[in-house]
Design a protein around this motif. Structure first.
Motif, short mmCIF file in Angstrom:
data_model
loop_
_atom_site.label_atom_id
_atom_site.label_comp_id
_atom_site.label_asym_id
_atom_site.label_seq_id
_atom_site.Cartn_x
_atom_site.Cartn_y
_atom_site.Cartn_z
N TYR A 98 1.13 -0.91 0.07
CA TYR A 98 -0.16 -0.10 -0.12
C TYR A 98 0.83 1.65 0.38
O TYR A 98 0.80 2.07 -0.76
N LEU A 99 1.82 1.44 1.11
CA LEU A 99 2.98 2.64 0.54
C LEU A 99 3.41 2.52 -0.58
O LEU A 99 3.49 3.81 -0.87
N LEU A 100 3.57 1.23 -0.76
CA LEU A 100 4.86 1.70 -2.49
C LEU A 100 3.33 2.22 -4.04
O LEU A 100 4.14 3.27 -3.87
N PHE A 134 0.77 4.24 -2.64
CA PHE A 134 1.15 5.34 -2.94
C PHE A 134 1.33 6.17 -3.21
O PHE A 134 1.41 7.11 -3.82
N THR A 135 3.35 6.34 -3.12
CA THR A 135 4.05 6.57 -3.44
C THR A 135 4.71 6.79 -4.38
O THR A 135 4.73 7.71 -5.08
N LEU A 136 4.96 5.44 -5.45
CA LEU A 136 4.66 5.05 -7.05
C LEU A 136 3.68 6.65 -7.67
O LEU A 136 4.01 7.32 -8.36
N ILE A 152 2.35 9.48 -6.12
CA ILE A 152 2.28 10.61 -6.10
C ILE A 152 3.73 11.37 -7.24
O ILE A 152 3.98 11.81 -7.69
N SER A 153 4.59 10.48 -6.99
CA SER A 153 5.95 10.55 -7.50
C SER A 153 5.53 10.49 -9.10
O SER A 153 5.68 11.08 -10.02
N ALA A 167 11.82 13.21 -8.99
CA ALA A 167 10.90 12.36 -9.03
C ALA A 167 10.47 11.44 -9.79
O ALA A 167 10.14 9.84 -9.38
N ILE A 224 13.33 8.28 -8.28
CA ILE A 224 11.55 7.53 -7.06
C ILE A 224 11.47 6.93 -7.82
O ILE A 224 10.95 5.16 -7.62
N HIS A 225 10.25 7.09 -9.26
CA HIS A 225 9.47 6.23 -10.05
C HIS A 225 10.23 5.38 -10.23
O HIS A 225 8.99 4.25 -10.13
N LEU A 260 10.75 2.59 -7.21
CA LEU A 260 9.69 2.19 -6.51
C LEU A 260 8.71 1.51 -7.61
O LEU A 260 8.24 0.65 -6.98
#
Length: 187
Positions: free
Chosen positions: A98-100, A102-104, A106-107, A141, A144-145, A148
């Protein structure tokens, strides 16, 4: 059965799980394809547009999925003999997924809106850009994208292998519960 029970997942949770799993794998494949294209390739702009549009819809689906998970019962472990390590590991992997996600997502949004323009989603609606940006936002970003995306796919692979392990070795209903809704006849 739409809602989850203490022993089974309902149709909504099952459909959300598989739609998102297939879409994310498809997005990963599209992303790998996109990075090989040059600006002059015929599919360059179309693939970006598709990736962004699906990404925004997936983010909405992820928000709904998180809400649905929060207001529903979470079924108990299908393996009554699972060790504390296995139960804790499963919870941590789910939290990580779930965290991945969301972060993916958003990035991806931050990459796409770094120039101050919003994201047009299938010519239906526009998601505005965040009013503030940082220097090199698109590059930062983007790194990061990419990282992730690989971590998410690898962790999803671990998740899938664990489900198969529970089905084949432990001979429990962990995998079956996410493939079909259990009724009183197939419990």
């Amino acid at each position: 059965m739409l809602n989850n029970t203490k022993t089974a997942y309902g149709w909504v949770a099952i459909l959300l799980h598989w739609i998102m799993a297939l879409a994310i794998l498809g997005m990963f494949g599209l992303g790998l394809y996109m990075v090989e294209l040059t600006y002059y390739d015929a599919w360059y702009k179309g693939s970006l547009y598709l990736h962004k549009s699906i990404g925004i819809l997936l983010f909405g689906l992820l928000l709904f999925r998180t809400l649905w998970r929060g207001i529903n019962i979470n079924p108990d472990s299908a393996d009554k003999y699972a060790s504390k390590f296995e139960v804790t590991s499963a919870h941590l992997v789910h939290l990580g997924l779930y965290l991945l996600m969301f972060t993916l997502m958003i990035s991806g949004y931050l990459i796409s809106t770094a120039d101050g323009r919003g994201i047009m989603v299938f010519e239906i609606f526009n998601v505005p850009a965040f009013p503030l940006s940082v220097a090199n936002q698109e590059d930062i970003a983007g790194e990061i994208h990419e990282i992730l995306a690989w971590v998410l796919v690898l962790l999803a692979g671990v998740h899938a292998l664990a489900a198969v392990k529970h089905h084949v070795i432990n001979k429990n209903k962990t995998l079956v519960r996410m493939l079909k809704v259990q009724t009183t006849e197939n419990k």
